[in-house]
Design an enzyme around this catalytic site. Sequence first.
Site, PDB file in Angstrom:
ATOM      1  N   GLY A 347       6.427   3.203  17.803  1.00 46.31           N
ATOM      2  CA  GLY A 347       7.459   3.844  16.994  1.00 46.31           C
ATOM      3  C   GLY A 347       6.829   4.726  15.929  1.00 46.31           C
ATOM      4  N   GLY A 350       8.665   7.408   8.435  1.00 46.73           N
ATOM      5  CA  GLY A 350       8.248   8.211   7.295  1.00 46.73           C
ATOM      6  C   GLY A 350       6.803   8.009   6.894  1.00 46.73           C
ATOM      7  CG  PHE A 351       5.353   4.802   5.074  1.00 46.63           C
ATOM      8  CD1 PHE A 351       4.866   5.362   3.912  1.00 46.63           C
ATOM      9  CD2 PHE A 351       6.458   3.987   5.001  1.00 46.63           C
ATOM     10  CE1 PHE A 351       5.452   5.092   2.696  1.00 46.63           C
ATOM     11  CE2 PHE A 351       7.049   3.715   3.790  1.00 46.63           C
ATOM     12  CZ  PHE A 351       6.544   4.270   2.630  1.00 46.63           C
ATOM     13  N   GLY A 352       4.223   7.081   9.120  1.00 48.40           N
ATOM     14  CA  GLY A 352       3.257   7.365  10.166  1.00 48.40           C
ATOM     15  C   GLY A 352       3.680   6.785  11.500  1.00 48.40           C
ATOM     16  CB  VAL A 354       3.697   1.586  14.732  1.00 45.76           C
ATOM     17  CG1 VAL A 354       3.175   0.164  14.916  1.00 45.76           C
ATOM     18  CG2 VAL A 354       4.181   1.796  13.313  1.00 45.76           C
ATOM     19  CG  ASP A 467      10.888   0.458   2.203  1.00 44.34           C
ATOM     20  OD1 ASP A 467      12.109   0.671   2.013  1.00 44.34           O
ATOM     21  OD2 ASP A 467      10.182   1.168   2.937  1.00 44.34           O
TER      22      ASP A 467
END
Length: 653
Positions: A347, A350-352, A354, A467
Amino acid sequence: MRSRAFLLFFFFLSTTSSIAAQEVKFIYKGFSGNQAIRLNGIAEIAAEGFIRLTNETSRLIGRAFYPLPVRFRNSSDGSVFSFSTAFAFAIIPEYPKLGGHGLAFTIAPSKELRGGLPSQYLGLLNASDVGKSSNHVFAVEFDTVQDFEFGDINDNHVGVDIYDMRSNASAAAAYYDGGVNHYLNLKGGGVVQAWIDYDGFKNLLTVSVSPFSRKPAKPLISFPLDLSPVLLEEMFVGFSSSTGLLASSHYLFGWSFQVNGLAQSLDLSSLPALPHPKKKNPTLTAAACSAAAAFLAAAVTGGVFLYYRIKNADVVEPWEREYGPHRFSYEELKTATRGFRDKDLLGSGGFGKVYRGVLPGGAKTAVAVKKIAHESKQGIREFVAEIATIGRLRHRNLVQLQGWCRRRGDLLLVYDYMPNGSLDGHLFEDPPKGALSWGQRVRIIRDVAAALVYLHEEWESVVIHRDVKASNVLLDEEMGGRLGDFGMAKLHEHGGNASTTRVVGTLGYLAPELTRTGKATTSSDVFAFGALVLEVVCGRRPVEPKAQPEELILVDWVWELWSAGRVAEAVDRRLGGDYAEEEMALVVGIGLMCSYPNPSDRPTMREVVRYLDGGAGLPSLCIPPPDDGGRSPAVFDDFVHSYPSSSFEKVSS
């Protein structure tokens, strides 16, 4: 003789200037570059002749002021002059139902309003000078966000502010016509005319609004007010506007003002109008895209070799060795993920991205590797130190962080692999990964609650997740819930501009106090957990853009159904009624209690676990009353209501 003549001449000029100052009168029927108006911030005059104070950029300020000071006091006896103003404006939010703060007519000691902050401060004041009489700020706000810190009555109101952002008088936006008060939506995008009149003899302030050119016979606000402590002898008049995490474009089309007289009303039909959006020319668009593509290809071809030489260097700095036990080499992770190939992509968000991987060695341990682009060097050392600490956390309902790797512009985090993916995928993917039964949903909620109790109270120090959301809840092989993504919000903060205060988290799960304090707390985690609970029960996101207007914001909709005794209508239809109504009401009640706007009214996570386990009865819920706009105060602030970032994620490991 000359001296006497000079004195007489000086006296004549002073007297004339004083009289002129007392009779300041101007009218702008539109604005253009050659007219005297002073702009600052992001305000600009459009070619069509209107002023755009703000645009859809978050957390910025736009102002427009009459360039010369206006005399508000009689120099001989100090009495305050009467004044009157009329102006036409429009507010067009990025998301029409949600708003994005507002604008204010203001009288202030300066045009710059130095120190004024955006968001709830409307560019007028800041946390240190709000409420202090020394600031000498008078304003009438047209506010489209309900701010509980300042006691706003709703998210569509007009307020009179003296020294403070807490209004001395306020009213829901409406206009009097035909003997009836009509609701007026300030954020509806239509042109609104406002009239503000101050009678210095009677010490009376009146404010009216209307979508028409004529002034209503009855004012919206009529407020006894002595402005003599507020107004200095000379001050500046104008407008200040701001945006928050959600933004609105604020427009000014015309403005009239007069001291010691009645300002002329504006004929709205004669003012500049907003242009209609122009359709793009497909031929020109295609040509532009082709040219851009050719240029980009040349640039990429020329720089790709140099880029990869720099990017792929695996340099370990001396300070990183102290965190050695948690550090993987880049080659280990590249081998584990078979070169980070797309086939193993779990997947992205917003953070990168996986990736699934298998660590080399006899155990063949399956892992999830999150690859984060983090070009800024700022805060990397602090982040790695925090990750090393978080790696010590141990709880059955946490996704275990096994280690990390840094390689130039990338940070890589290695987690336990969760074979059933994210809760978000089971709730919302089309087709879904698998329908969740009621029993599975309650267990997942209980598991996440237990993980938060451990973080908040049971570890050696308090850990705030920052979060909590559905895409950060992973499901193990037994469909148990595990909370993951520790440190992600902190990483985002470290990577930002150190001089900028940023609210970190996911829109839709953010507690309302975060935009004011910028400080995450255990209570803000509880708020996010409440949003998650309602999401799991209802099978809907905290904000659902495709829903009916009354169902757009999940917590508001559930409050309405709860108050009407119809809360079962909110439950995910895919369950087919296969649940115990008493347990369902308990879980929904917990979600609503965690969603209270005031942090002190929310339970702790330990209390939540007791409610879920039946060890304590759920207290009676105090239902927030709906406001004039038809929404409950559970619609807390501009940042709470936007597309959740998880809607673009498959899995967040």
